[in-house]
Write a protein that holds these residues in place. Structure first.
Motif, PDB file in Angstrom:
ATOM      1  N   ILE A  31       1.044  -1.336  -0.056  1.00 19.91           N
ATOM      2  CA  ILE A  31      -0.202  -0.303   0.019  1.00 19.91           C
ATOM      3  C   ILE A  31       0.826   1.315  -0.142  1.00 19.91           C
ATOM      4  O   ILE A  31       0.136   2.159  -1.313  1.00 19.91           O
ATOM      5  CB  ILE A  31      -0.913   0.156   1.372  1.00 19.91           C
ATOM      6  CG1 ILE A  31      -2.238  -1.224   1.125  1.00 19.91           C
ATOM      7  CG2 ILE A  31      -2.143   1.748   0.880  1.00 19.91           C
ATOM      8  CD1 ILE A  31      -2.797  -1.424   1.805  1.00 19.91           C
ATOM      9  N   GLU A  32       1.700   1.367   0.877  1.00 19.39           N
ATOM     10  CA  GLU A  32       2.229   2.460   1.114  1.00 19.39           C
ATOM     11  C   GLU A  32       3.318   2.650   0.050  1.00 19.39           C
ATOM     12  O   GLU A  32       3.710   4.049  -0.691  1.00 19.39           O
ATOM     13  CB  GLU A  32       3.419   2.511   2.454  1.00 19.39           C
ATOM     14  CG  GLU A  32       3.485   3.718   2.644  1.00 19.39           C
ATOM     15  CD  GLU A  32       4.695   4.092   4.122  1.00 19.39           C
ATOM     16  OE1 GLU A  32       3.732   2.865   4.746  1.00 19.39           O
ATOM     17  OE2 GLU A  32       5.229   5.028   3.987  1.00 19.39           O
ATOM     18  N   LEU A  35       1.839   4.235  -3.354  1.00 13.65           N
ATOM     19  CA  LEU A  35       1.203   5.554  -2.848  1.00 13.65           C
ATOM     20  C   LEU A  35       2.605   6.130  -3.511  1.00 13.65           C
ATOM     21  O   LEU A  35       2.281   6.969  -4.414  1.00 13.65           O
ATOM     22  CB  LEU A  35       0.989   6.014  -1.520  1.00 13.65           C
ATOM     23  CG  LEU A  35      -0.288   5.606  -0.150  1.00 13.65           C
ATOM     24  CD1 LEU A  35      -0.478   5.721   1.355  1.00 13.65           C
ATOM     25  CD2 LEU A  35      -1.439   6.918  -1.335  1.00 13.65           C
ATOM     26  N   PHE A  70      -8.384  -1.475  -5.293  1.00 11.67           N
ATOM     27  CA  PHE A  70      -9.220  -1.553  -3.709  1.00 11.67           C
ATOM     28  C   PHE A  70      -9.222  -0.521  -3.469  1.00 11.67           C
ATOM     29  O   PHE A  70     -10.632  -0.161  -2.571  1.00 11.67           O
ATOM     30  CB  PHE A  70      -8.937  -3.066  -2.616  1.00 11.67           C
ATOM     31  CG  PHE A  70     -10.048  -2.729  -1.720  1.00 11.67           C
ATOM     32  CD1 PHE A  70     -11.117  -3.935  -2.040  1.00 11.67           C
ATOM     33  CD2 PHE A  70      -9.852  -2.424  -0.155  1.00 11.67           C
ATOM     34  CE1 PHE A  70     -12.216  -3.661  -0.906  1.00 11.67           C
ATOM     35  CE2 PHE A  70     -10.854  -2.816   0.065  1.00 11.67           C
ATOM     36  CZ  PHE A  70     -11.783  -3.334   0.710  1.00 11.67           C
ATOM     37  N   TYR A  71      -8.679   0.065  -3.180  1.00 13.97           N
ATOM     38  CA  TYR A  71      -8.450   1.125  -2.514  1.00 13.97           C
ATOM     39  C   TYR A  71      -8.322   2.910  -3.011  1.00 13.97           C
ATOM     40  O   TYR A  71      -8.067   2.641  -4.528  1.00 13.97           O
ATOM     41  CB  TYR A  71      -7.065   1.588  -1.275  1.00 13.97           C
ATOM     42  CG  TYR A  71      -7.099   0.120  -0.853  1.00 13.97           C
ATOM     43  CD1 TYR A  71      -6.995   0.357   0.775  1.00 13.97           C
ATOM     44  CD2 TYR A  71      -6.152  -0.664  -1.133  1.00 13.97           C
ATOM     45  CE1 TYR A  71      -7.637  -0.606   1.449  1.00 13.97           C
ATOM     46  CE2 TYR A  71      -6.354  -2.169  -0.381  1.00 13.97           C
ATOM     47  CZ  TYR A  71      -6.054  -1.530   1.665  1.00 13.97           C
ATOM     48  OH  TYR A  71      -6.581  -2.849   2.429  1.00 13.97           O
ATOM     49  N   SER A  72      -9.354   3.806  -3.142  1.00 12.96           N
ATOM     50  CA  SER A  72     -10.100   4.376  -3.498  1.00 12.96           C
ATOM     51  C   SER A  72      -9.644   5.706  -4.448  1.00 12.96           C
ATOM     52  O   SER A  72      -9.373   6.635  -5.013  1.00 12.96           O
ATOM     53  CB  SER A  72     -11.123   5.423  -3.031  1.00 12.96           C
ATOM     54  OG  SER A  72     -10.390   6.099  -1.991  1.00 12.96           O
ATOM     55  N   MET A  73      -7.784   5.384  -3.363  1.00 13.22           N
ATOM     56  CA  MET A  73      -7.276   6.573  -3.375  1.00 13.22           C
ATOM     57  C   MET A  73      -6.066   6.531  -4.760  1.00 13.22           C
ATOM     58  O   MET A  73      -5.603   7.036  -4.974  1.00 13.22           O
ATOM     59  CB  MET A  73      -6.052   7.137  -2.703  1.00 13.22           C
ATOM     60  CG  MET A  73      -6.773   7.578  -1.229  1.00 13.22           C
ATOM     61  SD  MET A  73      -5.701   8.192   0.419  1.00 13.22           S
ATOM     62  CE  MET A  73      -4.191   8.872   0.039  1.00 13.22           C
ATOM     63  N   GLU A 128     -16.566   9.111   0.815  1.00 12.62           N
ATOM     64  CA  GLU A 128     -16.147   9.464   2.131  1.00 12.62           C
ATOM     65  C   GLU A 128     -16.068  10.745   2.711  1.00 12.62           C
ATOM     66  O   GLU A 128     -16.316  11.331   2.026  1.00 12.62           O
ATOM     67  CB  GLU A 128     -14.495   8.579   2.922  1.00 12.62           C
ATOM     68  CG  GLU A 128     -13.898   7.179   2.129  1.00 12.62           C
ATOM     69  CD  GLU A 128     -13.398   6.278   2.894  1.00 12.62           C
ATOM     70  OE1 GLU A 128     -13.394   6.663   4.402  1.00 12.62           O
ATOM     71  OE2 GLU A 128     -12.538   5.759   2.177  1.00 12.62           O
TER      72      GLU A 128
ATOM     73  N   GLY B 165      -3.064   4.228   4.614  1.00 14.34           N
ATOM     74  CA  GLY B 165      -4.004   3.577   4.071  1.00 14.34           C
ATOM     75  C   GLY B 165      -4.628   4.328   3.104  1.00 14.34           C
ATOM     76  O   GLY B 165      -3.562   5.074   2.697  1.00 14.34           O
ATOM     77  N   ALA B 168     -10.230   3.531   2.302  1.00 17.03           N
ATOM     78  CA  ALA B 168     -11.466   3.302   2.450  1.00 17.03           C
ATOM     79  C   ALA B 168     -11.925   2.930   3.548  1.00 17.03           C
ATOM     80  O   ALA B 168     -11.012   2.547   5.085  1.00 17.03           O
ATOM     81  CB  ALA B 168     -10.236   1.736   2.274  1.00 17.03           C
ATOM     82  N   TYR B 169     -12.962   2.997   3.396  1.00 19.47           N
ATOM     83  CA  TYR B 169     -14.031   2.805   4.730  1.00 19.47           C
ATOM     84  C   TYR B 169     -13.513   1.894   5.364  1.00 19.47           C
ATOM     85  O   TYR B 169     -13.602   1.467   6.832  1.00 19.47           O
ATOM     86  CB  TYR B 169     -15.487   3.436   4.673  1.00 19.47           C
ATOM     87  CG  TYR B 169     -16.310   3.223   6.131  1.00 19.47           C
ATOM     88  CD1 TYR B 169     -16.593   4.063   6.942  1.00 19.47           C
ATOM     89  CD2 TYR B 169     -17.507   2.580   5.908  1.00 19.47           C
ATOM     90  CE1 TYR B 169     -16.795   3.913   8.240  1.00 19.47           C
ATOM     91  CE2 TYR B 169     -17.977   2.166   6.892  1.00 19.47           C
ATOM     92  CZ  TYR B 169     -18.253   2.995   8.226  1.00 19.47           C
ATOM     93  OH  TYR B 169     -18.436   2.945   8.831  1.00 19.47           O
ATOM     94  N   ILE B 170     -13.731   0.568   5.421  1.00 19.37           N
ATOM     95  CA  ILE B 170     -14.042  -0.651   5.423  1.00 19.37           C
ATOM     96  C   ILE B 170     -12.982  -0.549   6.256  1.00 19.37           C
ATOM     97  O   ILE B 170     -12.982  -2.033   7.741  1.00 19.37           O
ATOM     98  CB  ILE B 170     -14.294  -1.934   4.625  1.00 19.37           C
ATOM     99  CG1 ILE B 170     -14.983  -3.135   4.812  1.00 19.37           C
ATOM    100  CG2 ILE B 170     -13.169  -1.409   3.803  1.00 19.37           C
ATOM    101  CD1 ILE B 170     -16.247  -2.982   6.444  1.00 19.37           C
ATOM    102  N   VAL B 171     -12.094  -0.363   6.129  1.00 17.41           N
ATOM    103  CA  VAL B 171     -10.947  -0.807   7.143  1.00 17.41           C
ATOM    104  C   VAL B 171     -10.597  -0.153   7.992  1.00 17.41           C
ATOM    105  O   VAL B 171      -9.564  -0.711   9.597  1.00 17.41           O
ATOM    106  CB  VAL B 171      -9.274  -0.248   6.674  1.00 17.41           C
ATOM    107  CG1 VAL B 171      -8.260  -0.253   7.188  1.00 17.41           C
ATOM    108  CG2 VAL B 171      -9.262  -1.018   4.579  1.00 17.41           C
ATOM    109  N   SER B 180      -5.488  -5.234   6.132  1.00 17.14           N
ATOM    110  CA  SER B 180      -5.174  -4.259   5.167  1.00 17.14           C
ATOM    111  C   SER B 180      -3.288  -4.311   5.655  1.00 17.14           C
ATOM    112  O   SER B 180      -2.263  -4.095   4.865  1.00 17.14           O
ATOM    113  CB  SER B 180      -5.520  -2.630   5.487  1.00 17.14           C
ATOM    114  OG  SER B 180      -4.896  -1.630   4.751  1.00 17.14           O
ATOM    115  N   GLY B 186      -9.250  -4.937   2.361  1.00 22.92           N
ATOM    116  CA  GLY B 186      -9.389  -4.609   3.135  1.00 22.92           C
ATOM    117  C   GLY B 186     -11.071  -4.874   4.304  1.00 22.92           C
ATOM    118  O   GLY B 186     -12.275  -4.742   3.680  1.00 22.92           O
ATOM    119  N   MET B 187     -11.108  -7.116   3.909  1.00 22.09           N
ATOM    120  CA  MET B 187     -11.814  -7.239   3.973  1.00 22.09           C
ATOM    121  C   MET B 187     -12.205  -7.602   5.476  1.00 22.09           C
ATOM    122  O   MET B 187     -10.970  -8.877   5.970  1.00 22.09           O
ATOM    123  CB  MET B 187     -12.063  -8.622   2.719  1.00 22.09           C
ATOM    124  CG  MET B 187     -12.191  -8.067   1.239  1.00 22.09           C
ATOM    125  SD  MET B 187     -12.605  -9.580  -0.104  1.00 22.09           S
ATOM    126  CE  MET B 187     -12.974  -8.482  -1.445  1.00 22.09           C
TER     127      MET B 187
END
Lengths: 164, 421
Positions: A31-32, A35, A70-73, A128, B165, B168-171, B180, B186-187
């Motif tokens: 993830i990081e 980014l 998966f992640y919106s950013m 969000e 992160g 993702a709200y779910i995280v 995560s 993030g499940m």
């Protein structure tokens, strides 16, 4: 080959991210690292970069791809240089955030989710709550918060962003 | 006015370690190291203080800690700074104005549960401000040897590591956060096993909210009775309330638990433009909405809010005046859960879509009475049928909006327009 795709600087940063986790948990760095890679690549990722990170971390490409989608950013297509995210969740909606979005759409002549023709701005379709509810309505421009927005304030902020 | 997590907020350089130390910061941690305080004693203190999780669930923190597996192997602490419950904006202030309380709290928690590593996971959108402050504060604390190897010559070694992160709200759900951190989508995981037994990388792990963690040093320093007595009436302790929506002066207020809603409203100079109060969502958008007149004199505490059919949740108090169209507010809330469902459980993945699309249809003037029944039916089919609480969080607003404002919804499907002009 991989060294051409990920710069030395990026590789250094990824190495330091890896040191945060147990030595056999390479996936944790995805993830990081993404980014950082995205930041160095004008704000978006592509398959080549995803593949390069997978190779560098010695994980499967699908592992990186799953995270990237998966992640919106993470953006998987090119976007404008400056990202605008207007919070339109409940607290901001009650303080007229929909009018803020409308105003920016008109000002920049784009719809939400689009980038301007000159590629200067990208108006993210933010779902969000951006956790600044007491400063509603608010937006982030390149992840810097601007709160208690008015149309005049928006003009000042967006007009103040230089062309490069 | 009492100040716990907000103690440094009005200081000149609130986030610096000097400011924190000047106010007595890190003295609880020093004392523990000096005395080699037994772990069980710290856990008992936190348990007896009645400190409850401030992220939403309100579970007794000390009790949660006591569940940690007694194994000698690697254990982890995770601080949940993925603040994203709609209407909640308190952790962002703790992270930027009192970051060392989070670090000291994490150190004490790590010590108490026997973890040598504590991760602080911040939501991706905090990358501009809170992320920088957090990294800097951790660096300062390492330089003072409050973190690291052989801390202050005590033979105790703990590392505190910041993580970020990517939206993702779910995280924010504790097991999704572990996924995560492991570098996955993030499940949420099926419980049991609970994280205290099998958490991060399969090791025993405790996950606590930022505000909860930040409260810990103050409780250790000032004692059980001090913290308990901060509450108003029958309540124990304090809470940060994020006052937002139709208020003259929206703000985050740290107040005694048990403070009547009306008092918080007064502190915000009342309803915007002196309109009438219509409705309140007192604990972030996942908890049931209540009518204004019902909550007005209610003490803001776990039990009293349960009694009026809602919850304290995260302390995200969303205030709505008489001009609010409840149909459009519910549509917005449903859009959020639809967008943020991780897609793992069918009732939530499909159900949140049905809820949102049905509300869009009603708002477009194409709904009829049967759609209102459909909303209730879908909500009932989601609730209690999913791995995590996101499904329930999507269902509860729908049911409570319909129950409390049925006439408004009925009006909308009959007249094809909002009752509110």
């Amino acid at each position: 080959m991989i060294h051409d795709i990920l710069s030395e600087n990026v590789r250094k940063e990824i190495d330091s991210i890896r040191s945060k986790f147990p030595h056999d948990k390479n996936k944790s760095s995805i993830i990081e690292s993404l980014l950082i890679i995205q930041h160095e690549n004008n704000g978006y990722l592509n398959e080549e970069l995803i593949g390069a990170l997978a190779q560098y971390l010695n994980v499967q490409k699908i592992d990186v791809y799953e995270v990237a989608t998966f992640y919106s950013m993470f953006n998987l297509k090119p976007i404008g240089k400056n990202t605008i995210s207007v919070c339109t969740n409940v607290s901001c909606m009650l303080r007229n955030s929909d009018q803020i979005v409308e105003y920016i759409e008109k000002k920049l002549k784009i719809k939400i989710g689009e980038s301007t023709k000159d590629n200067k701005f990208y108006l993210k379709d933010e779902m969000e709550c951006l956790a600044a509810c007491n400063g509603a309505p608010m937006m982030q421009v390149n992840h810097v918060n601007y709160e208690n927005l008015t149309f005049e304030k928006i003009d000042k902020i967006l007009d103040g962003i230089k062309d490069d | 006015m009492i100040k716990v997590c907000t103690q440094t907020f009005d200081c000149k350089d609130p986030s610096s370690i000097e400011t924190y130390i000047k106010l007595g910061g890190y003295s609880a941690w020093r004392e523990i190291l000096n005395q080699q305080t037994p772990k069980s004693q710290i856990i008992e203190t936190i348990k007896d203080s009645q400190l409850k999780g401030k992220g939403g669930a309100g579970f007794l923190t000390g009790l949660k800690w006591s569940f940690i597996s007694p194994t000698k192997s690697q254990k982890y602490l995770v601080c949940n700074s993925d603040e994203s419950e709609p209407g909640t904006c308190k952790d962002r202030d703790i992270l930027r104005y009192n970051p060392h309380s989070v670090i000291e709290g994490m150190l004490i928690a790590c010590y108490a549960i026997g973890a040598s590593v504590g991760y602080n996971y911040l939501r991706g959108e905090f990358i501009g401000d809170q992320w920088k402050v957090t990294n800097n504060a951790i660096k300062e604390a390492y330089e003072h040897n409050f973190i690291g190897d052989n801390i202050l010559g005590s033979n105790v070694s703990i590392n505190i590591i910041p993580l970020i992160g990517a939206g993702a709200y779910i995280v924010g759900e504790e097991t999704a956060m572990l996924e995560s951190i492991e570098g996955k989508r993030g499940m949420p995981r099926i419980k049991p096993p609970f994280p205290a037994v099998q958490g991060l990388y399969g090791k025993p792990t405790i996950i606590n909210n930022t505000e909860t963690i930040a409260s810990v040093p103050y409780i250790i320093k000032n004692g059980i009775d001090w913290y308990k007595n901060l509450g108003a009436g029958d309540a124990h302790g304090v809470k940060m309330f994020c006052m937002s929506g139709h208020l003259n002066k929206p703000k985050v207020i740290e107040a005694p638990l048990g403070t009547p809603f009306s008092k918080l409203l007064d502190e915000c100079n009342g309803i915007l433009n002196d309109k009438k109060l219509k409705a309140v969502i007192p604990g972030g958008s996942s908890v049931p909405v209540v009518k204004g007149e019902v909550i007005m004199d209610t003490p803001m505490d776990y039990e009293p809010l349960m009694k009026i059919g809602t919850m304290l949740g995260s302390g995200g108090v969303i205030v709505m005046d008489e001009t609010t169209c409840m149909v459009s507010v519910l549509e917005r809330i449903s859009r959020f859960y639809y967008a943020e469902s991780c897609g793992q459980c069918t009732p939530c993945r499909e159900g949140t879509g049905w809820l949102y699309k049905t509300l869009v249809k009603i708002r477009a003037g194409q709904g009829d009475q049967s759609d209102l029944d459909l909303l209730n039916r879908v909500a009932n089919q989601i609730e209690g049928h999913c791995i995590c609480a996101l499904g329930d969080a999507a269902a509860m607003p729908v049911k409570s909006f319909l129950t409390n404002f049925w006439n408004e919804f009925e009006y909308y499907v009959e007249k094809k327009q909002s009752m509110i002009i």
